[in-house]
Design an enzyme around this catalytic site. Structure first.
Site, PDB file in Angstrom:
ATOM      1  N   ARG A  54      41.074  51.729  42.077  1.00 55.10           N
ATOM      2  CA  ARG A  54      40.804  50.395  41.546  1.00 55.10           C
ATOM      3  C   ARG A  54      40.240  49.553  42.687  1.00 55.10           C
ATOM      4  O   ARG A  54      40.182  49.988  43.819  1.00 55.10           O
ATOM      5  CB  ARG A  54      42.073  49.770  40.952  1.00 55.10           C
ATOM      6  CG  ARG A  54      43.285  50.135  41.742  1.00 55.10           C
ATOM      7  CD  ARG A  54      44.246  49.087  42.084  1.00 55.10           C
ATOM      8  NE  ARG A  54      43.690  47.853  42.498  1.00 55.10           N
ATOM      9  CZ  ARG A  54      43.401  47.538  43.764  1.00 55.10           C
ATOM     10  NH1 ARG A  54      43.572  48.405  44.754  1.00 55.10           N
ATOM     11  NH2 ARG A  54      42.934  46.350  44.074  1.00 55.10           N
ATOM     12  N   GLY A  55      39.840  48.318  42.343  1.00 53.32           N
ATOM     13  CA  GLY A  55      39.210  47.470  43.353  1.00 53.32           C
ATOM     14  C   GLY A  55      37.712  47.706  43.319  1.00 53.32           C
ATOM     15  O   GLY A  55      37.244  48.854  43.173  1.00 53.32           O
ATOM     16  N   ALA A  56      36.943  46.615  43.484  1.00 52.36           N
ATOM     17  CA  ALA A  56      35.506  46.676  43.218  1.00 52.36           C
ATOM     18  C   ALA A  56      34.775  47.770  44.005  1.00 52.36           C
ATOM     19  O   ALA A  56      34.042  48.589  43.442  1.00 52.36           O
ATOM     20  CB  ALA A  56      34.888  45.313  43.517  1.00 52.36           C
ATOM     21  N   ARG A  95      35.499  50.301  33.046  1.00 54.20           N
ATOM     22  CA  ARG A  95      36.039  48.964  33.360  1.00 54.20           C
ATOM     23  C   ARG A  95      34.867  47.976  33.413  1.00 54.20           C
ATOM     24  O   ARG A  95      33.834  48.268  34.013  1.00 54.20           O
ATOM     25  CB  ARG A  95      36.796  48.979  34.691  1.00 54.20           C
ATOM     26  CG  ARG A  95      38.034  49.890  34.649  1.00 54.20           C
ATOM     27  CD  ARG A  95      39.001  49.592  35.758  1.00 54.20           C
ATOM     28  NE  ARG A  95      39.623  48.293  35.610  1.00 54.20           N
ATOM     29  CZ  ARG A  95      40.286  47.685  36.586  1.00 54.20           C
ATOM     30  NH1 ARG A  95      40.409  48.255  37.759  1.00 54.20           N
ATOM     31  NH2 ARG A  95      40.830  46.501  36.388  1.00 54.20           N
ATOM     32  N   GLN A 208      49.464  44.321  42.260  1.00 51.74           N
ATOM     33  CA  GLN A 208      48.669  44.926  43.349  1.00 51.74           C
ATOM     34  C   GLN A 208      49.011  44.297  44.699  1.00 51.74           C
ATOM     35  O   GLN A 208      48.849  44.927  45.734  1.00 51.74           O
ATOM     36  CB  GLN A 208      47.173  44.744  43.082  1.00 51.74           C
ATOM     37  CG  GLN A 208      46.627  45.576  41.939  1.00 51.74           C
ATOM     38  CD  GLN A 208      46.587  44.773  40.650  1.00 51.74           C
ATOM     39  OE1 GLN A 208      47.433  43.917  40.406  1.00 51.74           O
ATOM     40  NE2 GLN A 208      45.614  45.066  39.799  1.00 51.74           N
ATOM     41  N   ASP A 249      35.406  40.743  42.264  1.00 54.99           N
ATOM     42  CA  ASP A 249      34.914  41.905  41.525  1.00 54.99           C
ATOM     43  C   ASP A 249      33.465  41.710  41.115  1.00 54.99           C
ATOM     44  O   ASP A 249      32.748  42.671  40.892  1.00 54.99           O
ATOM     45  CB  ASP A 249      35.802  42.124  40.306  1.00 54.99           C
ATOM     46  CG  ASP A 249      37.237  42.373  40.751  1.00 54.99           C
ATOM     47  OD1 ASP A 249      37.603  43.526  40.928  1.00 54.99           O
ATOM     48  OD2 ASP A 249      37.962  41.381  40.982  1.00 54.99           O
ATOM     49  N   ASN A 259      37.481  37.080  40.090  1.00 57.42           N
ATOM     50  CA  ASN A 259      38.483  37.838  40.855  1.00 57.42           C
ATOM     51  C   ASN A 259      39.741  37.942  40.003  1.00 57.42           C
ATOM     52  O   ASN A 259      39.809  37.378  38.899  1.00 57.42           O
ATOM     53  CB  ASN A 259      38.762  37.143  42.195  1.00 57.42           C
ATOM     54  CG  ASN A 259      39.535  38.041  43.143  1.00 57.42           C
ATOM     55  OD1 ASN A 259      39.196  39.215  43.294  1.00 57.42           O
ATOM     56  ND2 ASN A 259      40.573  37.519  43.773  1.00 57.42           N
ATOM     57  N   LYS A 260      40.728  38.658  40.524  1.00 52.44           N
ATOM     58  CA  LYS A 260      41.958  38.895  39.773  1.00 52.44           C
ATOM     59  C   LYS A 260      42.512  37.583  39.223  1.00 52.44           C
ATOM     60  O   LYS A 260      42.500  36.554  39.896  1.00 52.44           O
ATOM     61  CB  LYS A 260      42.968  39.570  40.709  1.00 52.44           C
ATOM     62  CG  LYS A 260      44.274  39.954  40.079  1.00 52.44           C
ATOM     63  CD  LYS A 260      44.138  40.821  38.838  1.00 52.44           C
ATOM     64  CE  LYS A 260      43.418  42.135  39.076  1.00 52.44           C
ATOM     65  NZ  LYS A 260      43.092  42.848  37.813  1.00 52.44           N
TER      66      LYS A 260
HETATM   67  O1  MRU Z   1      42.231  45.340  38.488  1.00 54.78           O
HETATM   68  P1  MRU Z   1      41.923  45.739  39.894  1.00 54.78           P
HETATM   69  O2  MRU Z   1      43.117  46.085  40.717  1.00 54.78           O
HETATM   70  O3  MRU Z   1      40.811  46.759  39.997  1.00 54.78           O
HETATM   71  O4  MRU Z   1      41.345  44.365  40.415  1.00 54.78           O
HETATM   72  C1  MRU Z   1      40.538  44.265  41.468  1.00 54.78           C
HETATM   73  C2  MRU Z   1      41.223  43.563  42.537  1.00 54.78           C
HETATM   74  O5  MRU Z   1      42.005  44.164  43.208  1.00 54.78           O
HETATM   75  C3  MRU Z   1      40.998  42.166  42.784  1.00 54.78           C
HETATM   76  O6  MRU Z   1      40.424  41.428  41.812  1.00 54.78           O
HETATM   77  C4  MRU Z   1      40.406  42.025  44.147  1.00 54.78           C
HETATM   78  O7  MRU Z   1      40.784  40.803  44.631  1.00 54.78           O
HETATM   79  C5  MRU Z   1      38.912  42.153  44.192  1.00 54.78           C
HETATM   80  S1  MRU Z   1      38.404  43.782  44.268  1.00 54.78           S
HETATM   81  C6  MRU Z   1      37.873  43.864  45.876  1.00 54.78           C
END
Ligand code: MRU
Length: 369
Positions: A54-56, A95, A208, A249, A259-260
């Site tokens: 996960r994560g961009a 996603r 997370q 993201d 972002n999250k």
């Molecule tokens: O749902 P996720 O865990 O894939 O979400 C992404 C993230 O962890 C956050 O939004 C993060 O701050 C940006 S991704 C580098």
């Protein structure tokens, strides 16, 4: 980054068998360190959708390797182009919010189309996947150097007291191939001997922050404290946060930041309390087609169970417990959009720029629409 002294990336190709991709399966952290072997595009799509990765940045790198596995699979059949575009659609659907996913797939399709034979296409797909991963790591390393200069400036005003950084979710090395985006300046500052402490928001519903960011900071020896998401405003009011650094993201070329979920509230509190709010991002997270983040960025909605339950480890086992009433409906928005006017600056691989079209496009003129 290092785990118990050993360097790891989050995703890599098995050196003795180039048909196997290995990745850290993040579902088991921080209590178990599990490495998964991925051999097919189906398995990679599952790993992205179910958030083993996960994560961009890491989603982008995983999609890059997913397309390589797709090319390998398609190479053994007679319908290469059709199979490859099917795999691209399958990966794209995993996603919706991180733009790195569609960017990596498009780059693979473009590069693979250049080659004539199937064998050449597979070689190019492998090269492109490695390139996406290597670039991600290098861009995050450079973000660390530019962010270090920012933290150093703040440290100079603090007379040897620790600089307090607040971060949300995990934009750490686990969210990328290495270093992380929001954490890269933190690691660089720590490695350069600057006194530093990080407030880590737990980041409900998937945690997370408390599961991943706290773990990686701990592995690197960075002092940190986990807080409830809703404590961030309180700490800013009391002057206990010197700056925020979060990831993204997808950020529009005009500076709106997805972002999250929960990031927007932190940005509002930062503005109200005159605390600088920075977003760290490699340019692979900039969407060069979207102008209005609030209207255009797709916001992932996940299942209600993540909200109604909590999960963790008990007696060596991963367990889930019910919190909300069974009958209550729940809505699970994965991300929110912070409008550009709340953002102090963007820390990119090319330096710090303002969150507006002019500044972003002059940092990356070759991408500007
Ligand atoms: O749902 P996720 O865990 O894939 O979400 C992404 C993230 O962890 C956050 O939004 C993060 O701050 C940006 S991704 C580098």
């Amino acid at each position: 980054m290092k785990i118990r002294g050993k360097h790891f990336r989050t995703i890599w190709l098995e050196p003795d068998d180039q048909r196997v991709v290995r990745l850290i399966d993040q579902r088991f952290l921080p209590h178990r360190f599990v490495i998964e072997e991925v051999r097919t595009v189906d398995e990679m799509a599952t790993a992205i959708r179910e958030m083993h990765v996960r994560g961009a940045g890491l989603i982008g790198a995983s999609a890059g390797y997913g397309m390589y596995l797709a090319a390998l699979e398609a190479g053994s059949r007679n319908s290469f182009e059709k199979d490859l575009s099917g795999a691209a659609a399958q990966l794209r659907a995993t996603r919706p919010t991180a733009v790195n996913l569609s960017r990596a797939i498009a780059r693979q399709l473009e590069n693979i189309a250049e080659a004539r034979t199937v064998a050449e296409k597979v070689v190019i797909a492998l090269r492109t996947a490695n390139l996406i991963a290597d670039e991600d790591a290098e861009h995050c390393r450079m973000i660390g150097q530019h962010g270090l200069a920012l933290i150093r400036k703040i440290a100079e005003t603090k007379r040897n007291k620790a600089v307090n950084v607040l971060t949300h979710c995990n934009a750490g090395w686990l969210a990328f191939v290495d270093y992380g985006s929001a954490t890269a300046p933190i690691y660089a500052a720590h490695d350069n001997g600057l006194p530093l402490h990080v407030w880590v928001t737990e980041t409900r519903p998937r945690n997370q922050g408390s599961k991943l960011t706290a773990w990686e900071l701990g592995e690197h020896g960075v002092p940190h404290t986990v807080i409830a998401d809703s404590a961030a405003g309180h700490l800013m009011q009391r002057g206990e946060v010197d700056l925020l650094i979060v990831g993204t993201d997808r950020t529009t070329y005009t500076g709106d930041v997805a972002n999250k979920v929960g990031t927007y509230l932190k940005a509002l509190a930062a503005k109200a309390n005159h605390v600088p709010f920075y977003v760290a991002l490699p340019s692979s997270s900039i969407d060069w087609k979207m102008r209005d983040g609030l209207k255009e960025i797709p916001i992932e909605q996940r299942g209600p169970e993540e909200i109604k339950n909590a999960d963790g480890w008990f007696d060596g086992q991963h367990i889930t417990v019910r919190i909300a009433p069974n009958e209550s409906p729940a809505a699970n928005y994965g991300f929110d959009v912070t409008p550009r006017h709340l953002v102090t600056g963007l820390i990119t691989e090319r330096g710090v720029c303002e969150a507006n079209e002019k500044s972003i496009c002059s940092a990356f003129p070759e991408c500007a629409p």
